[in-house]
Design a protein around this motif. Sequence first.
Motif, PDB file in Angstrom:
ATOM      1  N   UNK A 250       6.499  -3.631 -15.549  1.00 54.96           N
ATOM      2  CA  UNK A 250       6.948  -3.418 -14.306  1.00 54.96           C
ATOM      3  C   UNK A 250       7.072  -1.841 -14.211  1.00 54.96           C
ATOM      4  N   UNK A 251       6.533  -1.307 -13.086  1.00 51.40           N
ATOM      5  CA  UNK A 251       6.794   0.092 -12.744  1.00 51.40           C
ATOM      6  C   UNK A 251       7.728   0.273 -11.574  1.00 51.40           C
TER       7      UNK A 251
ATOM      8  N   UNK B 242      17.695  -7.838 -15.633  1.00 49.45           N
ATOM      9  CA  UNK B 242      17.295  -8.927 -15.316  1.00 49.45           C
ATOM     10  C   UNK B 242      16.463  -9.787 -16.434  1.00 49.45           C
ATOM     11  N   UNK B 243      15.722  -9.347 -17.013  1.00 42.18           N
ATOM     12  CA  UNK B 243      14.701  -9.647 -17.993  1.00 42.18           C
ATOM     13  C   UNK B 243      15.650 -10.187 -19.057  1.00 42.18           C
TER      14      UNK B 243
ATOM     15  N   UNK C 197      12.665 -10.440 -23.988  1.00 44.64           N
ATOM     16  CA  UNK C 197      12.917  -8.901 -24.818  1.00 44.64           C
ATOM     17  C   UNK C 197      12.147  -7.870 -24.088  1.00 44.64           C
ATOM     18  N   UNK C 198      12.902  -6.645 -23.857  1.00 49.49           N
ATOM     19  CA  UNK C 198      12.192  -5.668 -23.604  1.00 49.49           C
ATOM     20  C   UNK C 198      12.075  -4.402 -24.658  1.00 49.49           C
ATOM     21  N   UNK C 199      10.796  -4.222 -24.980  1.00 53.02           N
ATOM     22  CA  UNK C 199       9.396  -4.191 -24.208  1.00 53.02           C
ATOM     23  C   UNK C 199       8.585  -5.274 -24.718  1.00 53.02           C
ATOM     24  N   UNK C 200       8.989  -6.279 -25.591  1.00 49.63           N
ATOM     25  CA  UNK C 200       8.098  -7.194 -25.949  1.00 49.63           C
ATOM     26  C   UNK C 200       7.614  -8.315 -25.072  1.00 49.63           C
ATOM     27  N   UNK C 201       8.349  -8.926 -24.315  1.00 45.37           N
ATOM     28  CA  UNK C 201       8.042  -9.883 -23.056  1.00 45.37           C
ATOM     29  C   UNK C 201       7.774  -8.934 -22.153  1.00 45.37           C
ATOM     30  N   UNK C 202       8.316  -7.987 -21.748  1.00 47.15           N
ATOM     31  CA  UNK C 202       8.010  -7.237 -20.371  1.00 47.15           C
ATOM     32  C   UNK C 202       8.433  -5.719 -20.586  1.00 47.15           C
TER      33      UNK C 202
ATOM     34  N   UNK D 185      12.034   3.532 -25.572  1.00 44.35           N
ATOM     35  CA  UNK D 185      11.888   1.991 -26.186  1.00 44.35           C
ATOM     36  C   UNK D 185      11.563   0.869 -25.096  1.00 44.35           C
ATOM     37  N   UNK D 186      11.576   1.192 -23.771  1.00 49.26           N
ATOM     38  CA  UNK D 186      11.334   0.080 -22.759  1.00 49.26           C
ATOM     39  C   UNK D 186       9.904  -0.148 -22.683  1.00 49.26           C
TER      40      UNK D 186
END
Length: 333
Positions: free
Chosen positions: A240-241, A254-255, A261-266, A326-327
């Motif tokens: 998401x940008x 929200x994730x 997981x951020x950034x693994x899932x999004x 790290x995101x």
Amino acid sequence: MRPIQFVAKTAGVSVATVSRVLNNSPLVKESTRKKVMETIKALEYEPNSLGRELRRAETRRIMVLTPSLVFPIMADVYKGIQDVAQKNGYQVLVCASEDDHDKEEELLQMLKKKIVDGVIIVASTLSAEELDQLAKDYSIVQCSEYEQVQHAYSVSVDNEQAAFDAVSHLLSLGHRRIAMVKGGNAKSSSAAREQGYRRALESAGIEVRQEWIRESDYEYQNGYDLAVEWLQAVEHPTAIFCSSDATAIGCVNGAISLGKSVPDDVAVVGFDDTVESLMSRPPITTVRQPKYDLGRAAMEALLQSLRGEAGENKTILLPHEIVIRESTAKHSR
């Protein structure tokens, strides 16, 4: 007798500059002073009869007009303005319009009534036509948000290219399903950033999905709600940008609320490089605007306008930078 506006138009300067020449202001450079005086002589203009048309001497005050005193980039922008203003003997008044057109018009009366010499507008509710008309007679600089007008200076970053670079970073990590939380449609930066987002996807041969472009008011809650909505869908974005760091932090949280997981899932990218982006967990990858330099350059442009030194290039774009934190990470297909 012709009005002062005719003198200004004939000399190719603003009404404010003619007034400064007639008041022997030290802010006017010698070549401009000479040109105005020659025009006055050629038109057989009699300055002593102008009386009510002339502005008083400089107040040595300028106004910074912002939509909010807590505008995300305002503190650093103001510091840049203040440092240059102080060095040149000016005081700075900061006023919030609250994105209200009537209130902005009311505040701009300070310029028209000569309570301030010039205005730096961080984001305006005025139309391009209204701004241009005002800038014909007064010293106006747009900072950050701007409309393409003939008579006002503009200082910003290349928002389209900045968005293109941010989305290109996500593409380089292998992401193909990239959503965008954009700003309000009324902001010029919002349209430019959306254009950059679209251009990046189209350059990579990826179809733009309209349902993955959503408007926000740059606030945390918008990002939170949209991330929850998107990530619960069967097919969801992997990145998401966002057009602001506050919205990006909302997306991260929200994730996480969904057990993602951020950034693994999004992966998430923000915009502005505010201190909050660094404090987020994980810290946010973001587009860094040179906030202090934006303020500094805006005040320098205003001084140039006040001196009657109209430059050829009235749109000043400062460099941006993608700050990787790290995101964001390589997407595992």
